[in-house]
Design a protein around this motif. Sequence first.
Motif, PDB file in Angstrom:
ATOM      1  N   VAL A  75       0.849  -1.194   0.000  1.00  0.00           N
ATOM      2  CA  VAL A  75       0.000   0.000   0.000  1.00  0.00           C
ATOM      3  C   VAL A  75       0.882   1.240   0.000  1.00  0.00           C
ATOM      4  CG1 VAL A  75      -1.951  -1.142   1.131  1.00  0.00           C
ATOM      5  CG2 VAL A  75      -0.195  -0.054   2.529  1.00  0.00           C
ATOM      6  N   LYS A  76       0.300   2.367  -0.358  1.00  0.00           N
ATOM      7  CA  LYS A  76       1.032   3.633  -0.372  1.00  0.00           C
ATOM      8  C   LYS A  76       1.024   4.244   1.023  1.00  0.00           C
ATOM      9  CE  LYS A  76       1.854   3.797  -4.802  1.00  0.00           C
ATOM     10  NZ  LYS A  76       3.189   3.647  -5.313  1.00  0.00           N
ATOM     11  N   LEU A  77       2.173   4.740   1.452  1.00  0.00           N
ATOM     12  CA  LEU A  77       2.311   5.460   2.710  1.00  0.00           C
ATOM     13  C   LEU A  77       2.485   6.930   2.350  1.00  0.00           C
ATOM     14  CD1 LEU A  77       2.643   5.284   5.815  1.00  0.00           C
ATOM     15  CD2 LEU A  77       5.104   5.136   5.419  1.00  0.00           C
ATOM     16  N   LEU A  78       1.533   7.751   2.732  1.00  0.00           N
ATOM     17  CA  LEU A  78       1.556   9.166   2.400  1.00  0.00           C
ATOM     18  C   LEU A  78       2.573   9.893   3.272  1.00  0.00           C
ATOM     19  CD1 LEU A  78       0.354  11.508   0.793  1.00  0.00           C
ATOM     20  CD2 LEU A  78      -1.410  11.698   2.556  1.00  0.00           C
ATOM     21  N   CYS A  79       3.527  10.548   2.614  1.00  0.00           N
ATOM     22  CA  CYS A  79       4.570  11.301   3.319  1.00  0.00           C
ATOM     23  C   CYS A  79       4.634  12.708   2.746  1.00  0.00           C
ATOM     24  CB  CYS A  79       5.928  10.611   3.153  1.00  0.00           C
ATOM     25  SG  CYS A  79       5.998   8.957   3.880  1.00  0.00           S
ATOM     26  N   GLY A  80       5.361  13.577   3.443  1.00  0.00           N
ATOM     27  CA  GLY A  80       5.494  14.959   3.007  1.00  0.00           C
ATOM     28  C   GLY A  80       6.138  15.083   1.638  1.00  0.00           C
ATOM     29  N   TRP A  81       5.947  16.241   1.043  1.00  0.00           N
ATOM     30  CA  TRP A  81       6.481  16.557  -0.280  1.00  0.00           C
ATOM     31  C   TRP A  81       5.969  15.605  -1.360  1.00  0.00           C
ATOM     32  CZ3 TRP A  81       8.726  21.159  -0.616  1.00  0.00           C
ATOM     33  CH2 TRP A  81       9.246  21.712   0.549  1.00  0.00           C
ATOM     34  N   GLY A  82       4.793  15.022  -1.144  1.00  0.00           N
ATOM     35  CA  GLY A  82       4.184  14.156  -2.150  1.00  0.00           C
ATOM     36  C   GLY A  82       4.844  12.803  -2.306  1.00  0.00           C
ATOM     37  N   HIS A  83       5.717  12.450  -1.385  1.00  0.00           N
ATOM     38  CA  HIS A  83       6.415  11.159  -1.425  1.00  0.00           C
ATOM     39  C   HIS A  83       5.448  10.074  -0.942  1.00  0.00           C
ATOM     40  CE1 HIS A  83       9.766   8.419  -1.364  1.00  0.00           C
ATOM     41  NE2 HIS A  83       9.620   8.195  -0.072  1.00  0.00           N
ATOM     42  N   THR A  84       5.256   9.030  -1.732  1.00  0.00           N
ATOM     43  CA  THR A  84       4.342   7.946  -1.353  1.00  0.00           C
ATOM     44  C   THR A  84       4.985   6.585  -1.621  1.00  0.00           C
ATOM     45  OG1 THR A  84       3.279   8.097  -3.517  1.00  0.00           O
ATOM     46  CG2 THR A  84       2.194   9.247  -1.709  1.00  0.00           C
ATOM     47  N   PRO A  85       5.883   6.155  -0.730  1.00  0.00           N
ATOM     48  CA  PRO A  85       6.511   4.843  -0.940  1.00  0.00           C
ATOM     49  C   PRO A  85       5.500   3.711  -0.772  1.00  0.00           C
ATOM     50  CG  PRO A  85       7.086   5.705   1.215  1.00  0.00           C
ATOM     51  CD  PRO A  85       6.326   6.792   0.502  1.00  0.00           C
ATOM     52  N   SER A  86       5.735   2.612  -1.451  1.00  0.00           N
ATOM     53  CA  SER A  86       4.933   1.408  -1.262  1.00  0.00           C
ATOM     54  C   SER A  86       5.518   0.632  -0.093  1.00  0.00           C
ATOM     55  CB  SER A  86       4.960   0.528  -2.512  1.00  0.00           C
ATOM     56  OG  SER A  86       4.222   1.132  -3.539  1.00  0.00           O
ATOM     57  N   VAL A  87       4.657   0.265   0.853  1.00  0.00           N
ATOM     58  CA  VAL A  87       5.088  -0.495   2.027  1.00  0.00           C
ATOM     59  C   VAL A  87       4.114  -1.647   2.241  1.00  0.00           C
ATOM     60  CG1 VAL A  87       6.149   1.533   3.109  1.00  0.00           C
ATOM     61  CG2 VAL A  87       3.794   0.930   3.680  1.00  0.00           C
ATOM     62  N   ALA A  88       4.549  -2.625   3.002  1.00  0.00           N
ATOM     63  CA  ALA A  88       3.675  -3.754   3.327  1.00  0.00           C
ATOM     64  C   ALA A  88       2.607  -3.297   4.328  1.00  0.00           C
ATOM     65  CB  ALA A  88       4.482  -4.906   3.900  1.00  0.00           C
ATOM     66  N   GLU A  89       1.419  -3.831   4.163  1.00  0.00           N
ATOM     67  CA  GLU A  89       0.309  -3.546   5.073  1.00  0.00           C
ATOM     68  C   GLU A  89       0.248  -4.640   6.132  1.00  0.00           C
ATOM     69  OE1 GLU A  89      -4.174  -2.239   4.249  1.00  0.00           O
ATOM     70  OE2 GLU A  89      -3.789  -4.341   3.751  1.00  0.00           O
ATOM     71  N   ILE A  90      -0.071  -4.235   7.378  1.00  0.00           N
ATOM     72  CA  ILE A  90      -0.161  -5.202   8.471  1.00  0.00           C
ATOM     73  C   ILE A  90      -1.456  -5.045   9.247  1.00  0.00           C
ATOM     74  CG2 ILE A  90       2.319  -5.507   8.799  1.00  0.00           C
ATOM     75  CD1 ILE A  90       2.121  -3.541  11.197  1.00  0.00           C
ATOM     76  N   GLU A  91      -1.893  -6.159   9.811  1.00  0.00           N
ATOM     77  CA  GLU A  91      -2.970  -6.151  10.799  1.00  0.00           C
ATOM     78  C   GLU A  91      -2.275  -6.206  12.149  1.00  0.00           C
ATOM     79  OE1 GLU A  91      -6.068  -9.047  10.417  1.00  0.00           O
ATOM     80  OE2 GLU A  91      -6.100  -8.824   8.244  1.00  0.00           O
ATOM     81  N   ILE A  92      -2.451  -5.146  12.937  1.00  0.00           N
ATOM     82  CA  ILE A  92      -1.840  -5.106  14.262  1.00  0.00           C
ATOM     83  C   ILE A  92      -2.704  -5.923  15.211  1.00  0.00           C
ATOM     84  CG2 ILE A  92      -1.236  -3.644  16.213  1.00  0.00           C
ATOM     85  CD1 ILE A  92      -0.723  -1.391  14.176  1.00  0.00           C
ATOM     86  N   LEU A  93      -2.066  -6.823  15.947  1.00  0.00           N
ATOM     87  CA  LEU A  93      -2.773  -7.611  16.948  1.00  0.00           C
ATOM     88  C   LEU A  93      -2.581  -7.025  18.343  1.00  0.00           C
ATOM     89  CD1 LEU A  93      -1.754 -11.127  15.623  1.00  0.00           C
ATOM     90  CD2 LEU A  93      -3.861  -9.859  15.149  1.00  0.00           C
ATOM     91  N   GLU A  94      -1.367  -6.484  18.595  1.00  0.00           N
ATOM     92  CA  GLU A  94      -1.063  -5.935  19.918  1.00  0.00           C
ATOM     93  C   GLU A  94       0.174  -5.052  19.821  1.00  0.00           C
ATOM     94  OE1 GLU A  94      -0.882  -7.949  24.233  1.00  0.00           O
ATOM     95  OE2 GLU A  94       0.575  -8.758  22.816  1.00  0.00           O
ATOM     96  N   ILE A  95       0.164  -3.977  20.615  1.00  0.00           N
ATOM     97  CA  ILE A  95       1.338  -3.131  20.780  1.00  0.00           C
ATOM     98  C   ILE A  95       1.560  -2.958  22.272  1.00  0.00           C
ATOM     99  CG2 ILE A  95       2.348  -0.855  20.426  1.00  0.00           C
ATOM    100  CD1 ILE A  95       0.705  -0.569  17.880  1.00  0.00           C
ATOM    101  N   LYS A  96       2.800  -3.238  22.715  1.00  0.00           N
ATOM    102  CA  LYS A  96       3.178  -3.088  24.113  1.00  0.00           C
ATOM    103  C   LYS A  96       4.412  -2.211  24.224  1.00  0.00           C
ATOM    104  CE  LYS A  96       1.689  -7.563  25.923  1.00  0.00           C
ATOM    105  NZ  LYS A  96       2.162  -8.760  26.626  1.00  0.00           N
ATOM    106  N   ALA A  97       4.522  -1.465  25.312  1.00  0.00           N
ATOM    107  CA  ALA A  97       5.735  -0.690  25.581  1.00  0.00           C
ATOM    108  C   ALA A  97       6.887  -1.659  25.844  1.00  0.00           C
ATOM    109  CB  ALA A  97       5.510   0.198  26.798  1.00  0.00           C
ATOM    110  N   ARG A  98       8.115  -1.213  25.486  1.00  0.00           N
ATOM    111  CA  ARG A  98       9.297  -2.017  25.831  1.00  0.00           C
ATOM    112  C   ARG A  98      10.345  -1.147  26.456  1.00  0.00           C
ATOM    113  NH1 ARG A  98      13.357  -1.510  21.567  1.00  0.00           N
ATOM    114  NH2 ARG A  98      12.316  -0.602  19.793  1.00  0.00           N
TER     115      ARG A  98
END
Length: 98
Positions: A75-98
């Motif tokens: 998928v496209k990742l929208l960044c400044g200056w019109g930069h839109t790199p293609s990156v892998a899409e993920i389904e997040i299951l959990e985020i924890k502090a480390r």
Amino acid sequence: MRTEAAYISDSSLIADGCEDHVRLEKTDSTGNGIPYKPTDATLPIYQKALATIPPKPNSNERNVTVRFIETGKQVKLLCGWGHTPSVAEIEILEIKAR
């Protein structure tokens, strides 16, 4: 399913950064952390982690461990200056502090 050390931060699109994404701590061949874009359905998990995990000192990044599944889509990742790199899409299951 994968579990990786990563970084998350507030969307910095307004300051020429990129919209919400997960950046793995491990790097690619260029030495940069590998970015992934969360699915729209799992974006609330990302946003909750931003609200509850404090950022590193002098930074807007949070050190996290993320558990996720790759969707197999690029998928496209929208960044400044019109930069839109293609990156892998993920389904997040959990985020924890480390």
